[in-house]
Design a protein around this motif. Structure first.
Motif, PDB file in Angstrom:
ATOM      1  N   GLY A  51       0.836  -1.043  -0.007  1.00 20.79           N
ATOM      2  CA  GLY A  51      -0.041  -0.033  -0.101  1.00 20.79           C
ATOM      3  C   GLY A  51       0.758   1.341  -0.027  1.00 20.79           C
ATOM      4  O   GLY A  51       1.876   1.310  -0.649  1.00 20.79           O
ATOM      5  N   LYS A  52       0.316   2.089   0.671  1.00 19.32           N
ATOM      6  CA  LYS A  52       0.961   3.605   0.592  1.00 19.32           C
ATOM      7  C   LYS A  52       2.550   3.494   1.128  1.00 19.32           C
ATOM      8  O   LYS A  52       3.268   4.211   0.612  1.00 19.32           O
ATOM      9  CB  LYS A  52       0.151   4.508   1.719  1.00 19.32           C
ATOM     10  CG  LYS A  52       0.609   6.007   1.733  1.00 19.32           C
ATOM     11  CD  LYS A  52       0.004   6.654   2.606  1.00 19.32           C
ATOM     12  CE  LYS A  52       0.551   8.123   2.890  1.00 19.32           C
ATOM     13  NZ  LYS A  52      -0.062   9.116   3.734  1.00 19.32           N
ATOM     14  N   ASN A  53       2.725   2.747   2.124  1.00 20.27           N
ATOM     15  CA  ASN A  53       4.019   2.562   2.611  1.00 20.27           C
ATOM     16  C   ASN A  53       5.155   2.302   1.546  1.00 20.27           C
ATOM     17  O   ASN A  53       6.263   2.618   1.371  1.00 20.27           O
ATOM     18  CB  ASN A  53       4.166   1.762   3.962  1.00 20.27           C
ATOM     19  CG  ASN A  53       3.420   2.502   5.024  1.00 20.27           C
ATOM     20  OD1 ASN A  53       3.587   3.846   5.029  1.00 20.27           O
ATOM     21  ND2 ASN A  53       3.370   1.861   5.997  1.00 20.27           N
ATOM     22  N   PHE A  54       4.504   1.168   0.756  1.00 15.06           N
ATOM     23  CA  PHE A  54       5.383   0.403  -0.367  1.00 15.06           C
ATOM     24  C   PHE A  54       5.639   1.868  -1.534  1.00 15.06           C
ATOM     25  O   PHE A  54       6.628   1.860  -1.949  1.00 15.06           O
ATOM     26  CB  PHE A  54       4.669  -0.541  -0.978  1.00 15.06           C
ATOM     27  CG  PHE A  54       5.412  -1.377  -2.015  1.00 15.06           C
ATOM     28  CD1 PHE A  54       6.966  -1.523  -1.900  1.00 15.06           C
ATOM     29  CD2 PHE A  54       4.878  -1.821  -3.104  1.00 15.06           C
ATOM     30  CE1 PHE A  54       7.608  -2.198  -2.526  1.00 15.06           C
ATOM     31  CE2 PHE A  54       5.881  -2.803  -3.872  1.00 15.06           C
ATOM     32  CZ  PHE A  54       7.069  -2.783  -3.790  1.00 15.06           C
ATOM     33  N   TYR A  55       4.537   2.560  -1.796  1.00 12.71           N
ATOM     34  CA  TYR A  55       4.643   3.649  -2.776  1.00 12.71           C
ATOM     35  C   TYR A  55       5.692   4.632  -2.288  1.00 12.71           C
ATOM     36  O   TYR A  55       6.716   5.012  -3.012  1.00 12.71           O
ATOM     37  CB  TYR A  55       3.412   4.178  -2.985  1.00 12.71           C
ATOM     38  CG  TYR A  55       2.507   3.379  -3.658  1.00 12.71           C
ATOM     39  CD1 TYR A  55       2.657   2.281  -4.657  1.00 12.71           C
ATOM     40  CD2 TYR A  55       1.181   3.459  -3.174  1.00 12.71           C
ATOM     41  CE1 TYR A  55       1.820   1.628  -5.204  1.00 12.71           C
ATOM     42  CE2 TYR A  55       0.013   2.762  -3.811  1.00 12.71           C
ATOM     43  CZ  TYR A  55       0.632   1.548  -4.513  1.00 12.71           C
ATOM     44  OH  TYR A  55      -0.343   0.640  -5.129  1.00 12.71           O
ATOM     45  N   VAL A  56       5.909   4.852  -1.021  1.00 11.94           N
ATOM     46  CA  VAL A  56       6.689   5.735  -0.378  1.00 11.94           C
ATOM     47  C   VAL A  56       8.058   5.161  -0.420  1.00 11.94           C
ATOM     48  O   VAL A  56       9.157   5.741  -0.872  1.00 11.94           O
ATOM     49  CB  VAL A  56       6.422   6.176   1.255  1.00 11.94           C
ATOM     50  CG1 VAL A  56       7.532   6.893   2.091  1.00 11.94           C
ATOM     51  CG2 VAL A  56       4.964   6.827   1.359  1.00 11.94           C
ATOM     52  N   TRP A  57       8.240   4.018  -0.039  1.00 12.19           N
ATOM     53  CA  TRP A  57       9.476   3.348  -0.109  1.00 12.19           C
ATOM     54  C   TRP A  57      10.132   3.433  -1.922  1.00 12.19           C
ATOM     55  O   TRP A  57      11.168   3.670  -2.002  1.00 12.19           O
ATOM     56  CB  TRP A  57       9.404   1.828   0.212  1.00 12.19           C
ATOM     57  CG  TRP A  57      10.937   1.068   0.166  1.00 12.19           C
ATOM     58  CD1 TRP A  57      11.648   0.946   1.266  1.00 12.19           C
ATOM     59  CD2 TRP A  57      11.329   0.473  -0.955  1.00 12.19           C
ATOM     60  NE1 TRP A  57      12.816   0.395   0.733  1.00 12.19           N
ATOM     61  CE2 TRP A  57      12.651   0.000  -0.806  1.00 12.19           C
ATOM     62  CE3 TRP A  57      10.907   0.079  -2.471  1.00 12.19           C
ATOM     63  CZ2 TRP A  57      13.268  -0.783  -1.547  1.00 12.19           C
ATOM     64  CZ3 TRP A  57      11.585  -0.777  -3.034  1.00 12.19           C
ATOM     65  CH2 TRP A  57      13.026  -1.034  -2.486  1.00 12.19           C
ATOM     66  N   ILE A  58       9.219   3.155  -2.617  1.00 14.43           N
ATOM     67  CA  ILE A  58       9.702   3.190  -4.178  1.00 14.43           C
ATOM     68  C   ILE A  58      10.136   4.481  -4.527  1.00 14.43           C
ATOM     69  O   ILE A  58      11.308   4.821  -5.027  1.00 14.43           O
ATOM     70  CB  ILE A  58       8.526   2.728  -4.864  1.00 14.43           C
ATOM     71  CG1 ILE A  58       8.067   1.276  -4.887  1.00 14.43           C
ATOM     72  CG2 ILE A  58       8.746   2.953  -6.378  1.00 14.43           C
ATOM     73  CD1 ILE A  58       6.998   0.724  -5.539  1.00 14.43           C
ATOM     74  N   ILE A  59       9.599   5.445  -3.978  1.00 11.08           N
ATOM     75  CA  ILE A  59       9.894   6.797  -4.317  1.00 11.08           C
ATOM     76  C   ILE A  59      11.063   7.293  -3.627  1.00 11.08           C
ATOM     77  O   ILE A  59      11.847   7.888  -4.329  1.00 11.08           O
ATOM     78  CB  ILE A  59       8.569   7.819  -4.255  1.00 11.08           C
ATOM     79  CG1 ILE A  59       7.399   7.579  -5.087  1.00 11.08           C
ATOM     80  CG2 ILE A  59       8.964   9.437  -4.255  1.00 11.08           C
ATOM     81  CD1 ILE A  59       6.086   8.184  -4.525  1.00 11.08           C
TER      82      ILE A  59
END
Length: 91
Positions: A51-59
């Motif tokens: 979810g959101k935390n994975f997107y943050v990590w990717i960025i």
């Protein structure tokens, strides 16, 4: 940033279509670990597992090249066929 904006940013970076079948309907998109090491990633990075935390990590990690967009069907197909989507298999 909210989760939807983060998701859009990630999907835009990775091309806004399934890397296997080419479908461009975002509601079907998943992020795929190209090297089939998603389980290892989730075990090591529990707080960024989805979810959101994975997107943050990717960025934060500058859009790793070992990730791609797959639609749900291609991602599940890959999971159940030894890491290769059935679209790529010749029967």
């Amino acid at each position: 940033k909210n989760a939807l904006r983060l998701r859009r940013t990630v999907m835009e970076h990775y091309g806004n279509k399934c890397a296997c079948c080419g479908i461009d309907e975002q509601r079907f998109f998943t992020i795929d670990h190209i090297n089939n090491d998603g389980r290892v990633f989730r075990k090591k990075n529990r707080s960024y597992a989805g979810g959101k935390n994975f997107y943050v990590w990717i960025i934060k990690n500058k859009f790793p090249t070992d990730l791609q967009i797959l639609c749900w069907n291609c991602n599940i197909g890959k999971k159940h066929h030894g890491g290769i989507c059935p679209h790529k298999l010749k029967f």
